[in-house]
Design a protein around this motif. Structure first.
Motif, PDB file in Angstrom:
ATOM      1  N   THR A 121       0.577   5.263   1.647  1.00 47.80           N
ATOM      2  CA  THR A 121      -0.193   6.034   2.627  1.00 47.80           C
ATOM      3  C   THR A 121       0.206   7.502   2.570  1.00 47.80           C
ATOM      4  O   THR A 121       1.401   7.829   2.579  1.00 47.80           O
TER       5      THR A 121
ATOM      6  N   HIS B 189       0.838  -1.203   0.000  1.00 50.19           N
ATOM      7  CA  HIS B 189       0.000   0.000   0.000  1.00 50.19           C
ATOM      8  C   HIS B 189       0.871   1.250   0.000  1.00 50.19           C
ATOM      9  O   HIS B 189       2.074   1.182   0.224  1.00 50.19           O
TER      10      HIS B 189
ATOM     11  N   HIS C 263       4.444   7.160   3.528  1.00 45.92           N
ATOM     12  CA  HIS C 263       5.314   5.984   3.371  1.00 45.92           C
ATOM     13  C   HIS C 263       4.782   5.075   2.278  1.00 45.92           C
ATOM     14  O   HIS C 263       3.626   5.190   1.864  1.00 45.92           O
TER      15      HIS C 263
ATOM     16  N   TYR D 132       8.717  -0.911  10.053  1.00 43.66           N
ATOM     17  CA  TYR D 132       9.039   0.333   9.353  1.00 43.66           C
ATOM     18  C   TYR D 132      10.529   0.631   9.506  1.00 43.66           C
ATOM     19  O   TYR D 132      11.113   0.388  10.559  1.00 43.66           O
TER      20      TYR D 132
ATOM     21  N   GLU E  73       7.787   0.548   4.671  1.00 45.99           N
ATOM     22  CA  GLU E  73       7.082  -0.375   5.560  1.00 45.99           C
ATOM     23  C   GLU E  73       7.091  -1.733   4.857  1.00 45.99           C
ATOM     24  O   GLU E  73       7.041  -1.790   3.623  1.00 45.99           O
TER      25      GLU E  73
HETATM   26 ZN    ZN Z   1       1.324   1.748   6.025  1.00 47.33          ZN
END
Ligand code: ZN
Length: 312
Positions: free
Chosen positions: A12, A10, A220, A258, A268
Motif C-alpha cells: 500500500t 498486498h 506498508h 500491524y 501488516e
Molecule cells: Zn494494508
C-alpha cells in the motif's frame, strides 16, 4: 507455533492524483481495479485496490490518492519499502520497455537481480517499480495488456534497514522466512517455498537516511496468513517478543494486524478471506464505490467530496 506466513498479501502506497493513479495502473500496467473504496481512516480519500481477476492475495497493489490534503512528498530511506516489484513472463521486458517509453515513462535497465532480468521506472508520484522477468504460472488479468505479457502479480518488495540483524532475526524466526540469496548488500528472504510473490529483499545500509512518509512512498507491506485463528496466534507471539501490535482490524476484505519490524518498516499481516467478492460479483469488481457497513450512513457526503474519476 508453525510458520504461518504464506507470502505477500498486498503493498500500500500514498500517491498524489486519483485519476493519474488509475491511468497508470489500469492503462499502462494493465492491472485490474478490484475495489474502489475509501480509506477507512479518512473516508474522503479513495482507497484503490489493483490486482488479478479476483484480487488474489499476492497480486494486490493498493493506493491512497492524497492530492489536495496538504501531504508533502515523502522521502525514501531506512525503515521503508522503497521498491515494489511485479512479476512478468520471461522474454517480455522488451515489450514492457517500449510500452512504458511510448507513454513517456523513463525506464532504467537494472542489473540482473540474482538470476532475473529487471527494469525499473517510476509513477507520476515518484514511486519506484520494477518488472522482474521469470517463470510464474499465476494467471494474469487480461486487461489492457495481452495475457501473454501481462503482470502476474507481486514478485517482491525491497525494504531498506540500517542494521539487518534484528530484522533478519524476526523474519527467520517467528515469521518463518529463509535467506535464499545474498548479493551486494541485498539479502533475499523467501517464505512458504519462496518464489515470485513470496519474496522480500532487505537492502542494508548503515548510512541510509531515515524515510519519511508522504506522497510517492510505500506506507506498508502486508503478508498473507490463512485465517483468523492463526492471525491471533501470531499476534500473541509478536507481543511476547515485545513488539507493539495493533488489535485485529476489520478491513472488510480481510482482517489485519500491524506492527513495526525492528528496522522500522510497517508490516501488516492480513487474512486470505473473505476477499473482494464479498460485496461485488467477480464480473463487476471495481465498478461501484463500495463502503463498509459503518460508512454507509455517510455515503451521500462521501460521494460528494471524492474527486471525479473515469476509467474502464
Ligand atoms: Zn494494508
Amino acid at each position: 507455533m508453525s510458520h504461518p506466513i504464506l507470502g505477500l498479501h498486498h503493498v500500500t502506497a500514498t500517491v498524489a492524483d486519483a485519476q493519474e493513479d488509475l491511468d497508470f495502473c489500469l492503462d499502462l500496467l494493465g492491472l485490474r481495479l478490484v475495489k474502489k473504496t475509501v480509506n477507512f481512516d479518512n473516508h474522503n480519500v479513495y482507497h484503490f485496490y489493483y490486482g488479478d481477476e479476483r484480487g488474489a492475495p499476492g497480486t494486490l497493489w493498493t493506493t491512497f490518492p492524497y492530492k489536495g490534503w496538504g501531504v508533502a512528498v515523502g522521502d525514501k530511506g531506512a525503515g521503508q519499502v522503497v521498491t515494489t516489484s511485479f512479476s512478468v513472463p520471461t522474454g517480455t521486458l522488451a515489450f514492457w520497455r517500449s510500452r512504458l517509453t511510448a507513454q513517456g515513462v523513463q525506464v532504467a535497465e537494472g542489473r540482473a537481480r540474482f538470476h532475473d532480468e529487471v527494469i525499473a521506472f517510476r509513477d507520476r508520484s515518484g514511486l519506484v517499480f520494477e518488472l522482474v522477468a521469470g517463470d510464474d504460472n499465476r494467471e494474469a488479468w487480461n486487461g489492457t495488456v495481452d495475457r501473454a505479457s501481462a503482470i502476474r502479480g507481486l514478485h517482491s518488495v525491497t525494504m531498506v534497514v540500517r542494521d539487518p540483524k534484528p530484522t533478519l532475526s524476526l523474519m527467520t524466526g517467528l515469521l518463518g522466512y529463509e535467506i535464499v540469496d545474498d548479493m551486494d548488500g541485498r539479502v533475499r528472504m523467501g517464505v512458504n517455498g519462496g518464489g515470485s510473490g513470496r519474496l522480500i529483499d532487505i537492502l542494508y545500509d548503515p548510512d541510509a537516511t531515515p524515510a519519511r512518509n508522504g506522497l510517492g512512498t510505500v506506507h506498508h507491506v502486508a503478508m498473507a496468513i490463512a485465517d483468523d485463528d492463526q492471525q491471533l496466534e501470531l499476534r500473541e507471539a509478536l507481543l511476547v517478543l515485545g513488539l507493539k501490535v495493533t488489535e485485529v482490524r476489520d478491513r472488510q476484505y480481510f482482517k489485519s494486524i500491524y506492527f513495526r519490524e525492528p528496522g522500522g518498516v510497517l508490516f501488516e499481516v492480513a487474512t486470505m478471506k473473505p476477499g473482494f467478492t464479498v460485496d461485488e460479483d467477480v464480473r463487476n469488481l471495481g465498478l461501484g464505490l463500495k463502503l463498509p457497513p459503518w460508512e454507509e450512513p455517510h455515503r451521500a457526503e462521501i460521494e460528494t467530496k471524492l474527486p471525479a474519476i473515469t476509467y474502464g
